[in-house]
Design an enzyme around this catalytic site. Structure first.
Site, PDB file in Angstrom:
ATOM      1  N   LYS A  13      -5.911   3.056  -2.378  1.00  0.00           N
ATOM      2  CA  LYS A  13      -6.602   4.243  -1.834  1.00  0.00           C
ATOM      3  C   LYS A  13      -7.544   4.839  -2.869  1.00  0.00           C
ATOM      4  CE  LYS A  13      -4.082   7.294  -4.464  1.00  0.00           C
ATOM      5  NZ  LYS A  13      -4.660   8.059  -5.576  1.00  0.00           N
ATOM      6  N   ASP A 154       2.632   8.762  -2.942  1.00  0.00           N
ATOM      7  CA  ASP A 154       1.488   8.091  -2.321  1.00  0.00           C
ATOM      8  C   ASP A 154       1.889   6.983  -1.344  1.00  0.00           C
ATOM      9  OD1 ASP A 154      -0.085   9.669  -3.906  1.00  0.00           O
ATOM     10  OD2 ASP A 154      -0.620   8.076  -5.325  1.00  0.00           O
TER      11      ASP A 154
END
Ligand code: C5P
Length: 354
Positions: A13, A154
């Site tokens: 990401k 995350d």
């Protein structure tokens, strides 16, 4: 169902935006962050074994800056070997889903280690999906997300993919926009610049804390001296309270396609990361000079993500900055990509585990 073997991939990401508050009692920071899953993915194979305990092997690949296929990097693979432990997030993910089971876990790694791109979390997300299939556990995507949040802040973002909003410590996930499995007209293009040396997330947060205390001290001195009108302290920061919400205006901008998100890009951790790696400021500026629209530090860094109008422009930027001091590699990717998914087979560039 593959019967005894599961293969899955999960995206790395970039953070399109990140606002952080000050450290709480548990040592975490309240975060409002917007993740974008990118096209660059980690691949994990989980194979059930018997008569022996679980083992993990991570194969590390280098991405050529000319856009070619990843190539096995035997030096980095050897350097990574001490981290192939039960404490590794991929191993913990398999243990979480199938406690006590024995598995041979192979991670094919293209994302930078300690790079601010959630490489370890992507490994965990792919390992969760692969173990779910290998051991036929049958968890849904929301259940995989919930399990992932116990492994790291995350991990849910890597499970859901697309563009997602993280609140709380970044782990309370809400998808804003779905990702696609291949780039299309609405995609945006990134030149990613990987640094020679990683940065640990706790180190970056510690530097953030140091700068925060310094700012608070300076501000309270100014307030005591009557230089700052008290209304400033009461004004919410752009209507976003870290960990609690995201301003509606920023959210709307970040849901736009392509480069239209540029005005809303923001990272509260950038100053801390650039203080620890000052050479990266010149790298970011070189991206801009080579034609990127803008650039930012991804998450806690040190990866730099430069937003570009076209894939060709991103490739030009990647070539232009690939030899600058402090740069390990550059690559071009796109977003938003899909979250963790099962794979029938591994890509051709994946090497056998031994
Ligand atoms: O959640 P995760 O284990 O990935 O976080 C790694 C480290 O990053 C934490 O131990 C903490 O030092 C820091 N962190 C933080 N605030 C967050 C997320 C992570 O301080 N919201």
């Amino acid at each position: 169902m593959t019967g005894g073997v599961g293969r899955a991939s999960a995206p790395g990401k970039v953070n399109l935006a990140l606002w952080s508050g000050s450290r709480d009692d548990r040592g975490y920071h309240p975060l409002t962050t917007v993740f974008e899953a990118v096209g660059l993915r980690e691949y994990v194979e989980v194979r059930e074994i018997t008569g022996t305990s679980s083992r993990l092997k991570t194969l590390v690949y280098r991405l050529p800056s000319d856009g070619g296929q990843p190539r096995l990097d035997s030096v980095s693979t050897r350097d990574f070997a001490p981290l192939d432990q039960p404490s590794n997030l991929a191993w913990r993910a398999v243990e979480l889903l199938a406690p006590g089971a024995s598995a041979e876990i192979t991670v094919h790694k293209v994302l930078p280690v300690a790079g601010g791109m959630a490489g370890g979390s992507a490994d965990a997300a792919a390992a969760l999906a692969a173990a779910n299939d290998c051991f036929q556990i049958g968890l849904s995507r929301p259940q995989l997300c919930e399990a992932g949040a116990t492994l790291g802040s995350d991990v849910p973002a890597c499970v859901v993919g697309g563009v997602s909003l993280g609140l709380g410590r970044g782990d309370q996930m809400q998808q804003l926009h779905q990702g696609t499995s291949a780039p299309g007209r609405q995609s945006r293009w990134w030149c990613l610049v990987f640094a020679e040396e990683g940065l640990s997330t706790p180190t970056v947060f510690a530097e953030f804390d140091r700068q925060w205390s310094e700012n608070e001290a300076a501000r309270s001195q100014e307030e005591t001296q009557g230089k700052v009108p008290t209304i400033r302290a009461a004004r919410p920061r752009a209507h976003t309270t870290p960990g609690v919400n995201l301003s509606g205006q920023v959210r709307a901008t970040l849901m736009r396609p392509g480069t239209q998100i540029a005005p809303a890009l923001h990272n509260d951790l950038a100053a801390a990361a650039l203080t620890l790696r000052p050479e990266l400021l010149a790298v970011g500026e070189a991206c801009k000079a080579a034609g990127s629209l803008t650039w930012m530090v991804s998450g806690s860094g040190p990866t730099i993500a430069a937003l570009c109008q076209t894939p060709t422009r991103a490739q030009e930027v990647a070539q232009a900055v690939s030899r600058l001091p402090g740069v390990r590699a550059t690559t071009v990717t796109w977003g938003p990509g899909v979250g963790a998914r099962l794979e029938e087979r591994l890509p051709e560039w994946c090497a056998p585990p031994n």
